[in-house]
Design a protein around this motif. Sequence first.
Motif, PDB file in Angstrom:
ATOM      1  N   ILE A 130      -9.988  -3.252  11.169  1.00 37.72           N
ATOM      2  CA  ILE A 130     -10.310  -1.924  10.057  1.00 37.72           C
ATOM      3  C   ILE A 130     -10.646  -2.787   9.422  1.00 37.72           C
ATOM      4  O   ILE A 130     -11.532  -3.133   8.996  1.00 37.72           O
ATOM      5  CB  ILE A 130      -8.817  -2.433   8.692  1.00 37.72           C
ATOM      6  CG1 ILE A 130      -7.881  -2.191   9.098  1.00 37.72           C
ATOM      7  CG2 ILE A 130      -9.770  -1.013   8.120  1.00 37.72           C
ATOM      8  CD1 ILE A 130      -6.606  -2.286   7.994  1.00 37.72           C
ATOM      9  N   THR A 131     -12.027  -1.450   9.386  1.00 37.13           N
ATOM     10  CA  THR A 131     -13.074  -1.086   8.258  1.00 37.13           C
ATOM     11  C   THR A 131     -13.524  -0.886   7.661  1.00 37.13           C
ATOM     12  O   THR A 131     -12.976   0.851   7.620  1.00 37.13           O
ATOM     13  CB  THR A 131     -14.221  -0.760  10.105  1.00 37.13           C
ATOM     14  OG1 THR A 131     -14.706  -1.786  10.889  1.00 37.13           O
ATOM     15  CG2 THR A 131     -16.019  -0.444   9.310  1.00 37.13           C
ATOM     16  N   ASN A 132     -13.835  -1.057   6.816  1.00 30.32           N
ATOM     17  CA  ASN A 132     -14.434  -0.722   5.140  1.00 30.32           C
ATOM     18  C   ASN A 132     -15.330  -0.218   5.119  1.00 30.32           C
ATOM     19  O   ASN A 132     -16.283  -1.397   4.970  1.00 30.32           O
ATOM     20  CB  ASN A 132     -13.636  -1.837   4.326  1.00 30.32           C
ATOM     21  CG  ASN A 132     -13.899  -0.688   3.030  1.00 30.32           C
ATOM     22  OD1 ASN A 132     -14.604   0.304   3.098  1.00 30.32           O
ATOM     23  ND2 ASN A 132     -13.408  -1.401   1.659  1.00 30.32           N
ATOM     24  N   ASN A 133     -16.393   1.593   5.069  1.00 20.90           N
ATOM     25  CA  ASN A 133     -17.982   1.495   5.246  1.00 20.90           C
ATOM     26  C   ASN A 133     -17.853   1.958   3.513  1.00 20.90           C
ATOM     27  O   ASN A 133     -18.598   2.488   3.560  1.00 20.90           O
ATOM     28  CB  ASN A 133     -17.973   3.166   6.011  1.00 20.90           C
ATOM     29  CG  ASN A 133     -17.337   2.357   7.476  1.00 20.90           C
ATOM     30  OD1 ASN A 133     -17.637   1.084   7.863  1.00 20.90           O
ATOM     31  ND2 ASN A 133     -17.108   3.399   8.773  1.00 20.90           N
TER      32      ASN A 133
ATOM     33  N   VAL B  62      -7.028  -7.848   1.756  1.00 21.48           N
ATOM     34  CA  VAL B  62      -7.492  -7.350   0.781  1.00 21.48           C
ATOM     35  C   VAL B  62      -8.729  -6.901   2.514  1.00 21.48           C
ATOM     36  O   VAL B  62      -9.328  -7.282   3.432  1.00 21.48           O
ATOM     37  CB  VAL B  62      -8.976  -8.263   0.108  1.00 21.48           C
ATOM     38  CG1 VAL B  62     -10.149  -7.790   0.202  1.00 21.48           C
ATOM     39  CG2 VAL B  62      -7.461  -8.649  -1.154  1.00 21.48           C
ATOM     40  N   ILE B  63      -8.994  -5.796   2.278  1.00 26.14           N
ATOM     41  CA  ILE B  63      -9.929  -5.287   3.196  1.00 26.14           C
ATOM     42  C   ILE B  63     -11.851  -4.961   2.784  1.00 26.14           C
ATOM     43  O   ILE B  63     -11.988  -4.103   1.710  1.00 26.14           O
ATOM     44  CB  ILE B  63      -9.756  -3.517   3.556  1.00 26.14           C
ATOM     45  CG1 ILE B  63      -8.661  -4.080   4.395  1.00 26.14           C
ATOM     46  CG2 ILE B  63     -10.866  -3.247   5.366  1.00 26.14           C
ATOM     47  CD1 ILE B  63      -8.035  -4.903   5.762  1.00 26.14           C
TER      48      ILE B  63
ATOM     49  N   THR C  46     -15.129  -5.840   7.919  1.00 28.66           N
ATOM     50  CA  THR C  46     -13.912  -5.575   8.911  1.00 28.66           C
ATOM     51  C   THR C  46     -13.163  -6.523   9.410  1.00 28.66           C
ATOM     52  O   THR C  46     -13.422  -7.742   8.729  1.00 28.66           O
ATOM     53  CB  THR C  46     -14.346  -5.287  10.493  1.00 28.66           C
ATOM     54  OG1 THR C  46     -15.822  -4.613  10.842  1.00 28.66           O
ATOM     55  CG2 THR C  46     -13.852  -5.762  11.584  1.00 28.66           C
ATOM     56  N   VAL C  47     -12.083  -6.098   9.194  1.00 28.39           N
ATOM     57  CA  VAL C  47     -10.644  -7.279   8.979  1.00 28.39           C
ATOM     58  C   VAL C  47     -10.076  -6.895  10.572  1.00 28.39           C
ATOM     59  O   VAL C  47      -9.266  -6.173  10.451  1.00 28.39           O
ATOM     60  CB  VAL C  47      -9.864  -7.108   7.476  1.00 28.39           C
ATOM     61  CG1 VAL C  47      -8.614  -8.079   7.814  1.00 28.39           C
ATOM     62  CG2 VAL C  47     -10.839  -7.391   6.776  1.00 28.39           C
ATOM     63  N   LYS C  48      -9.881  -7.875  10.884  1.00 28.52           N
ATOM     64  CA  LYS C  48      -9.298  -8.284  12.491  1.00 28.52           C
ATOM     65  C   LYS C  48      -7.776  -8.267  12.208  1.00 28.52           C
ATOM     66  O   LYS C  48      -6.811  -9.254  11.448  1.00 28.52           O
ATOM     67  CB  LYS C  48     -10.064  -9.059  13.639  1.00 28.52           C
ATOM     68  CG  LYS C  48     -10.995  -8.070  13.641  1.00 28.52           C
ATOM     69  CD  LYS C  48     -11.846  -9.356  15.113  1.00 28.52           C
ATOM     70  CE  LYS C  48     -13.442  -7.843  15.242  1.00 28.52           C
ATOM     71  NZ  LYS C  48     -13.648  -9.026  16.241  1.00 28.52           N
TER      72      LYS C  48
END
Length: 160
Positions: free
Chosen positions: A57-60, A100-101, A106-108
């Motif tokens: 999950i990527t938080n842009n 938390v993101i 990016t969280v794997k």
Amino acid sequence: MKLINQIAFASALTLASIIGMAAGDAHEIKFGTLVIHHPWSRQAPGSADVAAGFMIITNNGKQDDRLVKATAEISTGAQIHDMKMVGDVMKMSELPDGIVIPAGATVKLVPKSLHIMFTGVKDAIAEGEEFSGTLTFEKAGTVTVDYEVAAPGGDMSGMD
């Protein structure tokens, strides 16, 4: 005639590569400022009534978000988990506050680390199948995702 065949062959290759690229990108879900890359699970061994969900999950965005809940059509429940080595033993624990993101990060969710634990799996899932579920984020809301099922012991965590 040979030139026409060569042009037709080149056109077919170009079209195939475009279709292939589109299919490869199809397992990326853009949801607000979040991008969910390749949700997947693996076939559970034997008659296990649990399975795990993984993804990147990527938080842009400019604000942190938090994965707070998950569901899956294959199970009666789902929990957000982490696994860590405690001494010589791998311990799994539920994360009731979610994951938390961070903004711009990016969280794997990968095997032997952060993951979603599906409990009360109703029917066995097999390699090559897919199943749907939802992910609920504190700020972004709820999104539907499809998990691709890998072989038992399989690993798709490198796919993003």
